[in-house]
Design a protein around this motif. Structure first.
Motif: not given
Length: 528
Positions: A204-210, A168-171
């Protein structure tokens, strides 16, 4: 004496039913908080699976998983035995004392079980027994660019009641990709069964994710065939999602490769005015899903009547790469003559291989349209055919026609009565239609074409209905049938140009007949 014997036999029968035994056991006691264990109930009889209801365990604060039922029949040295076994996966979330109540199975009660739950550190199975490795095919992607997450599991002995929970991952949207791959591998002289599962993660959004890795739970059997619950959490991976370039024109579309082409059917040196043909546009894009496919919107202007069909979309996975395909079929009918232009179409996209803007294009195409033959031109201007009936101007002619029709009606009535009487006298047999009638009924398309040419809309509707039912056609044919039916039977009758309608049907018929000849759009040129 007979009554005594009968009573004795009944007592023996009842005693045989009373021998049903039911036992309940758990895989371990005490149990670990947060780790699954199993409850097993065994009855030495053939019983319905509904005899055991695990839902009562919910009131005892158990987390209840799936329940399986198995039946077994054995015969040894003439002695037969049957067995029904229920297996349920349970879990507790807090430490303390728990009670598995008594169950009434087949009229017999099981013994209640007292459980003790303790908090203990989750014990990872040795890597020689079960292990899982995960990876991303790219650590840096653009917004909307899907990334493939792969998990590979090695199992040395066996793994029962296995569950794999998706990463799973946000956005982001996470969906399973293709089918699992199973194989056998030998590592350091030891044999393993492997399972590889992939997911497609679309940010679905830009940025740094885990990206939190998947979890694996189940019952692992060791070398001594002892089943122990396991719970493995894969590592968390980092993913950078970049925003699209600010100067990108149109809908954002990132891809490693894109293919755009067109087909004209039939392809001719010239076309007649009112003659339909089909333009097919095929679009294949690597690395996106069907939801990201762009609209194909082309303005053909006043020189053409345009009948587009719904998109034909699908997703293909080849060598681990996702391809989204869109096909658009448009029936075109030129309404003017001369040199006409089929408009071109271009699609901007971002080439991930070179990290720069690219453009796919279909160039405009010139076609020559010649005037329709004179008889067809008349049908275009006057779709209703002139009547062949001539109205007599004199009363004498009208009276003569009345007597003639009356005499013909009497002859027809007499023939009908004679036919009915003869049919009653003849023995009943199978109803065989004449060969000529069969051939006429099977030639519905020619009847439809003739009716359209004569401007007979109701006859055209009936013939097309018969042909569609005969061909068991669906989809667009049903839509075309609704169109002519609505024109004939609407409260406010609609004007339908039968010549154009026939040309549209003919174009679609040719296109469907050639679908088997059109090969699947080759993906080899995409160099995945």
């Amino acid at each position: 004496m007979k009554a005594l014997s009968l009573c004795f036999m009944l007592l023996l029968s009842f005693s045989s039913y009373a021998t049903t035994e039911v036992t309940a056991t758990v895989s371990q006691n005490p149990v670990a908080v947060g780790q699954a264990f199993t409850l097993e109930i065994v009855a030495n009889d053939t019983l319905s699976s509904n005899e055991f209801d695990p839902s009562v365990l919910l009131r005892q604060k158990f987390v209840v998983g799936s329940t399986s039922t198995a039946r077994q029949h054995t015969s040894i040295n003439g002695q037969s035995s049957t067995q029904t076994r229920w297996t349920t996966t349970l879990l507790v979330r807090e430490e303390g004392n728990y009670l598995i109540p008594s169950f009434n199975i087949g009229g017999e009660n099981t013994q209640p079980i007292h459980l003790k739950a303790k908090k203990i550190e989750a014990i990872e199975p040795s890597k020689d027994q079960v292990r899982m490795e995960v990876s991303l095919d790219s650590a840096e992607v653009y917004l909307g660019q899907p990334v493939t997450f792969t998990a590979k599991i090695w199992v040395a002995n066996s793994l029962d009641q296995a569950n794999i929970f998706a990463p799973n991952m946000l956005d982001a949207k996470v969906e399973k990709l293709g089918d699992d791959k199973q194989d056998l591998e030998i590592v350091d002289g030891k044999r393993y069964r492997t399972l590889t599962r992939q997911w497609l993660i679309t940010p679905e959004k830009a940025g740094e994710y885990e990206v939190r890795g998947p979890r694996l739970s189940g019952l692992a059997n060791d070398i001594n065939h002892r089943a122990r619950p396991i719970d493995i959490a894969a590592q968390t991976l980092a993913l950078t999602v970049k925003a699209p370039p600010a100067n990108f024109p149109g809908q954002w579309l990132p891809s490693h490769d894109l293919l755009l082409n067109e087909e004209i059917q039939p392809l001719q040196s010239d076309y007649q005015q009112g003659q339909a043909f089909t333009r097919i546009i095929n679009l294949t894009i690597a690395g996106i899903t069907e939801q990201q496919l762009p609209e194909i919107d082309i303005d053909y202007g006043p020189n053409f009547r345009v009948y587009p069909e719904p998109y034909q979309d699908r997703t293909i996975v080849k060598d681990g790469i996702v391809f989204a395909q869109r096909s658009l079929n448009v029936a075109l009918i030129p309404v003017t003559t001369g040199e006409l232009s089929l408009p071109g179409w271009s699609l901007p996209w971002w080439d991930l291989s070179s990290d720069k803007l690219a453009k796919a294009e279909i160039k405009a195409r010139q076609i020559k349209v010649v005037p329709a033959p004179e008889n067809q031109a008349l049908n275009l201007n006057n779709p209703m055919p002139p009547t062949n009936a001539t109205v007599a101007s004199s009363d004498t002619g009208s009276s003569w026609l009345t007597w003639l029709f009356g005499f013909a009606w009497l002859i027809t009535l007499a023939a009908l009565i004679w036919f009915i009487r003869q049919s009653k006298l003849r023995p009943q047999g199978p109803n065989l239609a004449p060969q000529q009638e069969i051939q006429q009924n099977s030639d519905y398309w020619q009847q439809f074409a003739a009716a359209c040419k004569q401007g007979a809309s109701h006859q055209a509707e009936q013939a097309l209905t018969n042909w569609v039912n005969q061909q068991q056609a669906t989809g667009q044919w049903r839509s075309l049938l609704k169109k002519i039916t609505a024109a004939n039977w609407a409260n406010a009758p609609q004007q339908l140009d039968l010549n154009e309608f026939y040309q549209a049907c003919l174009a679609y018929k040719r296109e469907t007949e050639q679908t088997t000849q059109r090969e699947q759009l080759s993906l080899s040129s995409l160099n995945p």
